[in-house]
Design an enzyme around this catalytic site. Structure first.
Site, mmCIF file in Angstrom:
data_model
loop_
_atom_site.group_PDB
_atom_site.id
_atom_site.type_symbol
_atom_site.label_atom_id
_atom_site.label_comp_id
_atom_site.label_asym_id
_atom_site.label_seq_id
_atom_site.Cartn_x
_atom_site.Cartn_y
_atom_site.Cartn_z
ATOM 1 N N LYS A 52 0.838 -1.205 0.000
ATOM 2 C CA LYS A 52 0.000 0.000 0.000
ATOM 3 C C LYS A 52 0.878 1.263 0.000
ATOM 4 O O LYS A 52 2.074 1.187 0.262
ATOM 5 C CB LYS A 52 -0.900 -0.007 1.238
ATOM 6 C CG LYS A 52 -0.126 0.002 2.572
ATOM 7 C CD LYS A 52 -1.048 -0.209 3.760
ATOM 8 C CE LYS A 52 -0.249 -0.237 5.059
ATOM 9 N NZ LYS A 52 -1.104 -0.603 6.208
ATOM 10 N N ARG A 150 -10.464 0.362 14.934
ATOM 11 C CA ARG A 150 -10.331 1.032 13.638
ATOM 12 C C ARG A 150 -11.484 0.551 12.762
ATOM 13 O O ARG A 150 -12.518 1.177 12.732
ATOM 14 C CB ARG A 150 -8.951 0.714 13.034
ATOM 15 C CG ARG A 150 -8.595 1.569 11.866
ATOM 16 C CD ARG A 150 -7.129 1.517 11.508
ATOM 17 N NE ARG A 150 -6.648 0.193 11.060
ATOM 18 C CZ ARG A 150 -5.417 -0.023 10.600
ATOM 19 N NH1 ARG A 150 -4.531 0.956 10.564
ATOM 20 N NH2 ARG A 150 -5.048 -1.225 10.209
ATOM 21 N N HIS A 179 -5.853 -7.030 13.648
ATOM 22 C CA HIS A 179 -4.630 -6.216 13.580
ATOM 23 C C HIS A 179 -4.217 -5.824 14.996
ATOM 24 O O HIS A 179 -5.061 -5.416 15.795
ATOM 25 C CB HIS A 179 -4.910 -4.969 12.730
ATOM 26 C CG HIS A 179 -3.692 -4.225 12.298
ATOM 27 N ND1 HIS A 179 -2.706 -4.789 11.519
ATOM 28 C CD2 HIS A 179 -3.287 -2.949 12.526
ATOM 29 C CE1 HIS A 179 -1.760 -3.888 11.282
ATOM 30 N NE2 HIS A 179 -2.085 -2.765 11.886
ATOM 31 N N ARG A 235 1.451 -10.578 7.249
ATOM 32 C CA ARG A 235 1.265 -9.385 6.412
ATOM 33 C C ARG A 235 2.367 -8.362 6.671
ATOM 34 O O ARG A 235 2.101 -7.273 7.162
ATOM 35 C CB ARG A 235 -0.092 -8.726 6.715
ATOM 36 C CG ARG A 235 -1.306 -9.630 6.637
ATOM 37 C CD ARG A 235 -2.596 -8.810 6.764
ATOM 38 N NE ARG A 235 -2.631 -7.973 7.958
ATOM 39 C CZ ARG A 235 -3.260 -8.283 9.090
ATOM 40 N NH1 ARG A 235 -3.944 -9.406 9.200
ATOM 41 N NH2 ARG A 235 -3.213 -7.458 10.115
ATOM 42 N N TYR A 279 14.852 30.136 6.323
ATOM 43 C CA TYR A 279 13.694 30.862 6.838
ATOM 44 C C TYR A 279 13.733 31.006 8.349
ATOM 45 O O TYR A 279 14.024 30.051 9.066
ATOM 46 C CB TYR A 279 12.404 30.121 6.463
ATOM 47 C CG TYR A 279 12.068 30.187 4.995
ATOM 48 C CD1 TYR A 279 11.884 31.408 4.355
ATOM 49 C CD2 TYR A 279 11.936 29.021 4.254
ATOM 50 C CE1 TYR A 279 11.558 31.454 3.005
ATOM 51 C CE2 TYR A 279 11.612 29.067 2.910
ATOM 52 C CZ TYR A 279 11.428 30.291 2.288
ATOM 53 O OH TYR A 279 11.113 30.337 0.960
ATOM 54 N N CYS A 326 13.548 23.859 3.457
ATOM 55 C CA CYS A 326 12.610 24.605 2.604
ATOM 56 C C CYS A 326 11.792 23.629 1.764
ATOM 57 O O CYS A 326 11.992 22.417 1.830
ATOM 58 C CB CYS A 326 13.370 25.550 1.676
ATOM 59 S SG CYS A 326 14.559 26.611 2.489
ATOM 60 N N ASP A 328 11.930 23.163 -1.441
ATOM 61 C CA ASP A 328 12.682 22.564 -2.548
ATOM 62 C C ASP A 328 14.189 22.456 -2.300
ATOM 63 O O ASP A 328 14.908 21.957 -3.158
ATOM 64 C CB ASP A 328 12.480 23.407 -3.815
ATOM 65 C CG ASP A 328 11.038 23.821 -3.980
ATOM 66 O OD1 ASP A 328 10.195 22.911 -4.060
ATOM 67 O OD2 ASP A 328 10.760 25.027 -3.984
#
Ligand SMILES: *Cc1c(COP(=O)(O)O)cnc(C)c1O
Length: 388
Positions: A52, A150, A179, A235, A279, A326, A328
């Site tokens: 997943k 859940r 689970h 799993r 920053y 940052c 990027d």
């Protein structure tokens, strides 16, 4: 442009950034072998690798194809669209969708022969009716909640659910599962209680069906810490990718990291003593120092939480990230070290004798190693090694 490929993917394939993820399929295969052997030693005949969330950042289709080729008995995904993508890639092993079932999706499951997780009587009714209408048999795994709160029917009120399952005319009850909530801790009383309560439910189902469907509850943490919970099928997710779910479990199997996140130095400067970096100036140079800039940031999924915490490898040396990460780019203090534009920078994985593990970054960012991998997004090209 290939089907299913966005324009961005196509451009990325041609104009590759100096930043990418290397995925070692051979290491994935060796981890799979180790986990299969461990489960087998505790009596579990089957392994369902969990792929997943883009195979935890490693790439859904290439990882799934490789695991299917190596003999995975089934594959596990979270959402139906992930399952459909695997069918479209030509994968034929059973695929279980672990997430909840939304009513309007039943036809998609039937169209693509995907195994359903069913967690209520109403949903069993709907699946059975739809399969009957189409003259098909739906493949179903029943979900029992033993303590995660859940999805799933509570173990202590599951009698009517099991009876309904046994009366389905158009569902094949392939499995029943639960689970663990605290699987990483072998000593945890909850894990022992969850297993005992789950086994009591599976016994009742077995009596009703007159046969034993696949019983499964173990993910990576419990396969490592509490292998007695392997039952009929395991799993594993994160461990397949060579990432220990926690540091305490590091030594149980010699798993190999599958992912290497690398970039390059694109800018070099000397920052004067007292100057702030990035920053909000959350870091100031304590003395004149060499600072290099790396073209990766939280826009790629390299977590901003690693500002002033994470480390990277350059020329086999480990250096700290300084200032905020940052979107990027990020900055690294190399002190008196040497680095040239174009030098490789490793953010996750090995370089020379040094390595940065996802588990280490997870601790620094106060999260799980699962999140470190899944955060790495689509903007990073993936390159696959091995797997031949
Ligand atoms: C994600 C998931 C797993 C795999 O968990 P790991 O900790 O990555 O091994 C197993 N079972 C279910 C139901 C899951 O949602």
């Amino acid at each position: 442009m290939q089907d299913g490929m966005s324009n961005f993917d196509a451009l990325q394939a041609v104009h590759s950034r100096p930043t990418w993820i290397e995925v070692d399929l051979d290491a994935l295969g060796r981890n799979f072998g180790q986990l299969r052997a461990r489960a087998g030693a505790y009596g579990a005949a089957a392994v369902m690798p969990i792929v997943k969330a883009n195979a935890y950042g490693h790439g859904l289709v290439p990882c799934a194809l490789h695991l299917a080729r190596l003999g995975a008995d089934a594959l596990g995904v979270a959402f139906v669209e992930e399952g459909i993508a695997l069918r479209q890639a030509g994968i034929h092993v059973p695929i279980l969708v672990l997430g909840g079932l939304v009513g309007s999706q039943i036809d998609l499951f039937l169209d693509h022969q995907l195994d359903l997780t069913v967690s209520s009587i109403a949903k069993l009714d709907a699946v059975d009716a739809q399969a009957a209408k189409r003259g098909m048999r739906a493949r179903v795994h029943l979900k029992i909640d033993t303590g995660m709160e859940r999805i799933g029917v509570h173990d202590y009120s599951s009698a009517a659910f099991l009876e309904r399952a046994a009366r389905c005319s158009h569902c094949e009850i392939v499995g029943i599962y639960s689970h663990f909530a605290c699987a990483k801790r072998a000593d945890h009383h909850l894990t022992v209680t969850q297993l005992a309560n789950f086994l009591a439910v599976t016994k009742r189902l077995e009596d009703l069906l007159g046969r034993r469907p696949l019983r499964h509850i173990a993910s990576s943490g419990s396969l490592l810490a509490f292998p007695e919970s392997s039952l009929d099928l395991v799993r594993p997710g994160v461990a397949l990718y060579g990432v220990s779910p926690s540091r305490e479990l590091d030594s149980i199997l010699p798993l190999e990291p599958v992912l290497r996140l690398r970039s390059e130095v694109v800018y070099f400067k000397v920052v004067r003593a007292g100057s702030g970096v990035s920053y909000e100036h959350t870091w100031h140079a304590p003395r004149d120092t060499r600072v290099v800039t790396i073209p990766i940031g939280y826009g790629d999924g390299y977590m901003r939480r690693l500002s002033n915490r994470g480390h990277v490898l350059i020329r086999g040396e480990r250096y700290p990230i300084v200032g905020t990460v940052c979107m990027d780019m990020l900055m690294v203090d190399i002190g008196d070290g040497t680095a040239y534009n174009g030098d490789e920078v490793v953010l996750i994985g090995a370089q020379g004798a040094e390595r940065v593990l996802a588990t280490e970054l997870a601790e620094l960012a106060e999260t799980t190693p699962h999140e470190v991998g899944t955060a790495l997004n689509h903007r990073l090209p993936r390159k696959y090694l091995g797997g031949g």
